[in-house]
Structures are given as structure tokens and as C-alpha cells.
Design a protein around this motif. Structure first.
Motif, mmCIF file in Angstrom:
data_model
loop_
_atom_site.group_PDB
_atom_site.id
_atom_site.type_symbol
_atom_site.label_atom_id
_atom_site.label_comp_id
_atom_site.label_asym_id
_atom_site.label_seq_id
_atom_site.Cartn_x
_atom_site.Cartn_y
_atom_site.Cartn_z
ATOM 1 N N LEU A 81 27.574 -48.361 51.858
ATOM 2 C CA LEU A 81 27.992 -49.599 52.534
ATOM 3 C C LEU A 81 27.394 -49.685 53.931
ATOM 4 N N ILE B 129 27.340 -50.446 57.728
ATOM 5 C CA ILE B 129 28.428 -50.283 58.700
ATOM 6 C C ILE B 129 28.792 -51.608 59.395
ATOM 7 N N LEU C 180 23.262 -50.815 51.430
ATOM 8 C CA LEU C 180 21.877 -50.421 51.707
ATOM 9 C C LEU C 180 21.459 -49.383 50.678
ATOM 10 N N ASN D 88 13.934 -55.954 55.592
ATOM 11 C CA ASN D 88 13.350 -56.257 56.896
ATOM 12 C C ASN D 88 12.216 -55.253 57.083
ATOM 13 N N VAL E 275 15.987 -49.823 61.594
ATOM 14 C CA VAL E 275 15.958 -48.397 61.233
ATOM 15 C C VAL E 275 14.628 -48.118 60.530
ATOM 16 N N HIS F 86 18.497 -54.141 51.450
ATOM 17 C CA HIS F 86 19.851 -54.702 51.626
ATOM 18 C C HIS F 86 20.263 -55.397 50.325
HETATM 19 P P1 5GP Z 1 17.643 -53.224 59.283
HETATM 20 O O1 5GP Z 1 17.982 -54.113 60.422
HETATM 21 O O2 5GP Z 1 16.813 -52.051 59.732
HETATM 22 O O3 5GP Z 1 17.060 -53.936 58.102
HETATM 23 O O4 5GP Z 1 19.014 -52.682 58.741
HETATM 24 C C1 5GP Z 1 19.614 -51.542 59.194
HETATM 25 C C2 5GP Z 1 21.052 -51.635 58.768
HETATM 26 O O5 5GP Z 1 21.640 -50.362 58.931
HETATM 27 C C3 5GP Z 1 21.885 -52.619 59.595
HETATM 28 O O6 5GP Z 1 22.381 -53.649 58.754
HETATM 29 C C4 5GP Z 1 22.988 -51.763 60.195
HETATM 30 O O7 5GP Z 1 24.229 -52.409 60.194
HETATM 31 C C5 5GP Z 1 22.976 -50.542 59.298
HETATM 32 N N1 5GP Z 1 23.378 -49.313 59.968
HETATM 33 C C6 5GP Z 1 22.940 -48.867 61.171
HETATM 34 N N2 5GP Z 1 23.498 -47.677 61.451
HETATM 35 C C7 5GP Z 1 24.298 -47.355 60.396
HETATM 36 C C8 5GP Z 1 25.146 -46.247 60.110
HETATM 37 O O8 5GP Z 1 25.275 -45.303 60.879
HETATM 38 N N3 5GP Z 1 25.806 -46.257 58.927
HETATM 39 C C9 5GP Z 1 25.679 -47.300 58.044
HETATM 40 N N4 5GP Z 1 26.378 -47.214 56.913
HETATM 41 N N5 5GP Z 1 24.889 -48.368 58.281
HETATM 42 C C10 5GP Z 1 24.210 -48.391 59.448
#
Ligand code: 5GP
Length: 134
Positions: free
Chosen positions: A29, A31, A40, A86, A95, A101
Motif C-alpha cells: 500500500l 503510504i 505500488l 511516473n 523514488v 501505481h
Molecule cells: P512516485 O512519485 O515516485 O511515482 O511514487 C512514489 C510513491 O511512493 C508515492 O506515491 C509515495 O506516497 C510512496 N511512498 C514514499 N515513501 C513511502 C514509504 O515509505 N512507504 C510507502 N508504502 N510508500 C511510500
């Protein structure tokens, strides 16, 4: 190579709420969920983006997306899904560890389609752009 938060989740160094796991992927899930069940999916083999992954890893990643989607459908009964990657900082990748997603969708959830993400139509004709690919 810098360790990301997803390396730490995969290593069990920081907790995550597992939705699905097999030998190739972990789905957990998000966060900061955009919807109930926002998940994710990460491959267990590291790559920063899709372009860094082998064909085998891409295949098992998307199979993992399908397995996780089935699980979410069973548990939450959403009416649809949006899948998203993304890809690169400019596209919102925060990240640097490739991830897909899975966003469960319901009618009237204040969301849009893929067509609501970018508003940058080209000035060239479609024929001019197609010619670049030939
Ligand atoms: P991005 O923006 O890189 O496509 O998505 C990264 C996702 O990782 C974001 O939706 C963010 O909420 C999620 N995320 C970031 N840190 C953590 C974490 O420590 N644990 C979890 N479960 N999700 C995270």
C-alpha cells in the motif's frame, strides 16, 4: 548506487503493508494513498526506470501488477483501475526505483483519465511527428 526507500522496504528494514508478493515482485500500500487500496508494485531486481529492466523483469513486473489487481478487486471491489508509472523526475518520479501505481477507481471519485495528466499538444502535425519515427 544510492539505496532508496523501496530497497529498504524490500529488505524488510522498514515496514510496508503487503498486498501481494511472489519471487519477482512485492506489492504494498502507498503510504499517501490517492484512493483506498492505492498500491505500488516493485520488481525485486533493481532498476531506476523501465529502460533499465530486462525483458524477463518487465514481464514478471506486469504479471505482478495483474496478480495485485486481482487481489485488490477481490478485497475492495473497485469499479475500475488506473495504472501509472511516473517515469523520470520531470514526470513526477520521486523514488528512483521503478514502480507501478495501481489506483482503484470508483464513479465520482474526483479523478480523471490519462488525458488529464498532461496538457502539451504539439504544434507539429501528426504526419510530421510520424515522419520522425520512420
Ligand atoms: P512516485 O512519485 O515516485 O511515482 O511514487 C512514489 C510513491 O511512493 C508515492 O506515491 C509515495 O506516497 C510512496 N511512498 C514514499 N515513501 C513511502 C514509504 O515509505 N512507504 C510507502 N508504502 N510508500 C511510500
Amino acid at each position: 548506487m544510492e539505496e532508496t526507500i523501496f530497497h529498504k522496504i524490500l529488505a524488510g528494514e522498514i515496514p510496508a503493508h503487503k498486498v501481494y508478493e511472489d519471487e519477482h515482485v512485492l506489492a504494498f500500500l502507498d503510504i499517501f494513498p490517492l484512493a483506498k487500496g492505492h498500491t505500488l508494485v516493485v520488481p525485486k531486481v533493481f532498476g531506476e526506470t523501465l529502460l533499465d529492466l530486462s525483458a524477463e523483469t518487465i514481464s514478471s513486473l506486469w504479471q505482478g501488477v495483474q496478480h495485485a489487481t486481482k487481489k485488490i478487486k477481490e478485497v475492495l471491489s473497485p469499479e475500475g483501475f488506473t495504472f501509472g508509472v511516473n517515469h523520470g523526475e520531470v514526470a513526477g518520479q520521486s523514488v528512483p526505483y521503478v514502480h507501478v501505481h495501481i489506483i482503484p477507481r470508483w464513479a465520482d471519485d474526483n479523478g480523471g483519465s490519462m488525458h488529464s495528466i498532461v496538457k502539451n499538444p504539439p504544434s507539429e502535425s501528426i504526419e510530421e511527428i510520424a515522419a520522425l519515427f520512420t
